[in-house]
Write an enzyme that holds these catalytic residues in place. Structure first.
Site, short mmCIF file in Angstrom:
data_model
loop_
_atom_site.label_atom_id
_atom_site.label_comp_id
_atom_site.label_asym_id
_atom_site.label_seq_id
_atom_site.Cartn_x
_atom_site.Cartn_y
_atom_site.Cartn_z
N LYS A 52 0.82 -1.22 0.00
CA LYS A 52 0.00 0.00 0.00
C LYS A 52 0.85 1.27 0.00
O LYS A 52 0.40 2.34 -0.41
CB LYS A 52 -0.94 0.01 1.21
N SER A 304 1.45 -9.95 -0.39
CA SER A 304 1.16 -8.52 -0.32
C SER A 304 1.33 -7.86 1.03
O SER A 304 1.38 -6.62 1.09
CB SER A 304 -0.27 -8.28 -0.83
#
Ligand SMILES: *Cc1c(COP(=O)(O)O)cnc(C)c1O
Length: 324
Positions: A52, A304
């Site tokens: 992110k 991720s």
């Protein structure tokens, strides 16, 4: 397409000084099991523990001086909140993270530790979001959206660019999927380089907002349920502007996992790869080891994120049956 390849190249230039170019590892165990090369994009090792940071940094660094001085805001308490806090700090911008009273203290502290102001308002995520909207309307702050934003999508796309540079022969990509910012950027980058690459999104069965929206042909609301893949929770937004259409166009296949399968992925990552992953970060590995996805040709999995409570991780690895 709201985002084009050159936006991803520009994002890379902009964010390069501030993010890790994470390694594309090799999984010997998965490679042996399936008889194809399996590569792991070790993005859980990114600064702040998730990809992110790429999108948030691209968005914050793109603000003009006046907007940077006014500051940025988000209602995310998870990986996006951390990313916005860090991106703001490295660019000398004020960040306000709005949270409800119900957010656990450890999450509040994690965001504060990254230098953001925390504002506690109301008793729900909607109340926190309403405060963000007020800061934007009345105090001139800029909201940094977690996925449905051109600059955020382009920032996440830099991860796909790196994968194809490091392994130009990849023929399948397996990417965790929630609001779709990550997979939209990654698929755009990858398919620009190799249009025939097969892109697979992986979500949890519990509250798979994007998968259900794809089925319906338009964004739909789904009931949010607790899941081990908590970073994949939340809707796609009924007023979705970009990611729904991009996912519709660029993603070839969607796979949904049970809680037990997600746990299996977290456990496998730890035992076979020595990697600590959160549930949402382990869904690619999980899709392979549970047998729902068979890799065809050299396959790249995006790991991720790693932000999982240590105690929960320990219980999963110990094989406890977990109800999230
Ligand atoms: C946010 C997040 C995702 C999903 O990203 P989207 O852009 O919302 O699809 C996947 N994994 C982790 C660890 C995340 O934090």
């Amino acid at each position: 397409m709201p985002v084009v390849f050159t936006d991803i190249l520009a994002a890379r230039q902009r964010i390069a000084p501030h993010i890790h170019r994470t390694r594309l590892g090799v999984s010997v165990s998965l490679g042996d099991r399936f008889g194809v090369g399996v590569r792991l994009k070790l993005e859980h090792q990114q600064v702040t523990g998730s990809f992110k940071l790429r999108g948030a940094t691209n968005a914050v660094l793109s603000l003009d001086r006046a907007r940077r001085e006014a500051g940025v805001a988000t209602a995310s308490t998870g990986n996006h909140g951390r990313a916005v806090a860090h991106a703001a700090r490295i660019s000398g911008t004020r960040a306000v993270v709005c949270m409800s009273e119900l957010v656990p203290e450890n999450k509040v502290q994690a965001v504060k530790a990254l230098g953001a102001e925390v504002r506690i308002v109301g008793r729900s995520q909607d109340d926190a979001q309403a405060e963000v909207d007020r800061l934007v309307a009345e105090e001139g702050l800029t909201a940094i959206p977690p996925f449905d934003d051109e600059l955020v999508i382009a920032g996440q796309g830099t991860l796909g660019l790196e994968m194809l540079e490091d392994a130009p022969g990849l023929s399948m990509l397996v990417v965790p999927l929630s609001g779709g910012g990550l997979i939209s950027g990654v698929a755009l980058a990858a398919k620009t380089v190799n249009p025939s690459i097969h892109v697979v999104g992986v979500s949890m069965e519990r509250g798979a907002a994007m998968a259900q929206s794809l089925k319906a042909g338009h964004p739909v609301d789904v009931r949010e349920e607790p899941t081990l893949a908590d970073s994949l929770g939340g809707g796609v937004g009924l007023q979705n502007r970009h990611t729904f259409a991009m996912v519709q166009r660029l993603v070839d296949e969607c796979i949904l996992l049970t809680e037990a399968e997600i746990a299996q992925g977290v456990r496998y990552a730890y035992e076979q790869e020595g990697e600590i992953l959160e549930g949402g970060g382990a869904v690619g590995i999980a899709a392979l080891v549970c047998g729902k996805l068979r890799p065809r040709g050299e396959t790249g999995l995006v790991l991720s994120g790693r932000n999982i409570a240590a105690d929960l991780h320990r219980r999963i690895v110990n094989g406890e049956r977990i109800e999230a």
